[in-house]
Design a protein around this motif. Structure first.
Motif, PDB file in Angstrom:
ATOM      1  N   TYR A  54       9.931  -5.117  -6.233  1.00 14.85           N
ATOM      2  CA  TYR A  54       9.276  -4.339  -5.590  1.00 14.85           C
ATOM      3  C   TYR A  54       7.989  -3.972  -6.315  1.00 14.85           C
ATOM      4  O   TYR A  54       8.100  -3.653  -7.423  1.00 14.85           O
ATOM      5  CB  TYR A  54       9.995  -2.894  -5.330  1.00 14.85           C
ATOM      6  CG  TYR A  54       9.514  -2.080  -4.186  1.00 14.85           C
ATOM      7  CD1 TYR A  54       9.459  -2.317  -2.984  1.00 14.85           C
ATOM      8  CD2 TYR A  54       8.656  -1.004  -4.732  1.00 14.85           C
ATOM      9  CE1 TYR A  54       8.747  -1.475  -1.940  1.00 14.85           C
ATOM     10  CE2 TYR A  54       8.107   0.036  -3.709  1.00 14.85           C
ATOM     11  CZ  TYR A  54       8.129  -0.350  -2.379  1.00 14.85           C
ATOM     12  OH  TYR A  54       7.636   0.428  -1.475  1.00 14.85           O
ATOM     13  N   ASN A  55       6.653  -3.989  -5.411  1.00 16.36           N
ATOM     14  CA  ASN A  55       5.739  -3.575  -6.043  1.00 16.36           C
ATOM     15  C   ASN A  55       5.314  -1.990  -5.499  1.00 16.36           C
ATOM     16  O   ASN A  55       5.088  -1.721  -4.481  1.00 16.36           O
ATOM     17  CB  ASN A  55       4.597  -4.605  -5.584  1.00 16.36           C
ATOM     18  CG  ASN A  55       3.261  -4.120  -6.355  1.00 16.36           C
ATOM     19  OD1 ASN A  55       2.819  -3.177  -6.876  1.00 16.36           O
ATOM     20  ND2 ASN A  55       2.046  -5.093  -5.715  1.00 16.36           N
ATOM     21  N   GLY A  57       2.606  -0.459  -6.080  1.00 17.33           N
ATOM     22  CA  GLY A  57       1.170  -0.137  -5.995  1.00 17.33           C
ATOM     23  C   GLY A  57       0.402   0.769  -6.882  1.00 17.33           C
ATOM     24  O   GLY A  57       1.198   0.960  -7.884  1.00 17.33           O
ATOM     25  N   LYS A  58      -0.343   1.319  -6.551  1.00 19.15           N
ATOM     26  CA  LYS A  58      -1.308   2.215  -7.813  1.00 19.15           C
ATOM     27  C   LYS A  58      -0.369   3.551  -7.576  1.00 19.15           C
ATOM     28  O   LYS A  58      -0.104   4.190  -6.752  1.00 19.15           O
ATOM     29  CB  LYS A  58      -2.757   2.383  -7.078  1.00 19.15           C
ATOM     30  CG  LYS A  58      -3.582   3.214  -8.160  1.00 19.15           C
ATOM     31  CD  LYS A  58      -4.835   3.494  -7.368  1.00 19.15           C
ATOM     32  CE  LYS A  58      -5.671   2.461  -7.925  1.00 19.15           C
ATOM     33  NZ  LYS A  58      -7.059   2.791  -7.445  1.00 19.15           N
ATOM     34  N   SER A  64      -0.835   0.037 -11.569  1.00 22.72           N
ATOM     35  CA  SER A  64       0.064  -0.200 -10.721  1.00 22.72           C
ATOM     36  C   SER A  64       1.359  -0.668 -11.401  1.00 22.72           C
ATOM     37  O   SER A  64       1.244  -0.953 -12.492  1.00 22.72           O
ATOM     38  CB  SER A  64      -0.293  -1.395  -9.879  1.00 22.72           C
ATOM     39  OG  SER A  64      -0.558  -2.512 -10.434  1.00 22.72           O
ATOM     40  N   ASN A  66       5.111  -2.448 -11.159  1.00 20.55           N
ATOM     41  CA  ASN A  66       5.960  -3.709 -10.484  1.00 20.55           C
ATOM     42  C   ASN A  66       7.452  -3.771 -11.123  1.00 20.55           C
ATOM     43  O   ASN A  66       7.564  -3.512 -12.179  1.00 20.55           O
ATOM     44  CB  ASN A  66       5.680  -5.122 -10.729  1.00 20.55           C
ATOM     45  CG  ASN A  66       4.084  -5.567  -9.957  1.00 20.55           C
ATOM     46  OD1 ASN A  66       3.787  -4.893  -9.006  1.00 20.55           O
ATOM     47  ND2 ASN A  66       3.368  -6.082 -10.803  1.00 20.55           N
TER      48      ASN A  66
END
Length: 110
Positions: A54-55, A57-58, A64, A66
């Motif tokens: 899952y990423n 994000g910022k 960010s 991961n």
């Protein structure tokens, strides 16, 4: 006199003390080098690798996140009586089974 399976082994103490009980139930009269008596169905359903990621994000100024996880040798469904139904060359020589391995990865990008 019918001695059955006892004629198929050599009479040394190591072999007689470590003789499998299933060997005595075969009823063989002589050594059976190419017998299929011990062949069994080794069909199986196996999940070898499972990977999830899952990423996020910022999450902070220019950073960010991961996250990923992986499992090897997740499960194996079989009626095979040996250690692992996926044996090399079709002969089960009681090798060590494959371990279940877990891995978690966390990555930051700046």
């Amino acid at each position: 006199m019918n001695t059955g399976a006892w004629e198929t082994v050599s009479y040394n103490s190591y072999q007689l003390n470590n003789l499998s009980t299933s060997y005595l139930n075969t009823g063989f009269k002589s050594r059976q080098y190419l017998s299929d008596h011990y062949v069994e169905n080794a069909s199986f359903l196996k999940m070898d690798n499972l990977s999830l990621g899952y990423n996020f994000g910022k999450i902070y100024r220019g950073c960010s996140l991961n996250v990923s996880a992986m499992v090897q040798n997740v499960f194996c469904i079989t009626n095979y009586s040996g250690v692992d139904p996926e044996v090399p060359n079709g002969i089960d020589r009681s090798f060590y089974p494959r371990p279940r391995t877990y891995s978690i990865n966390v990555g930051f990008n700046f």
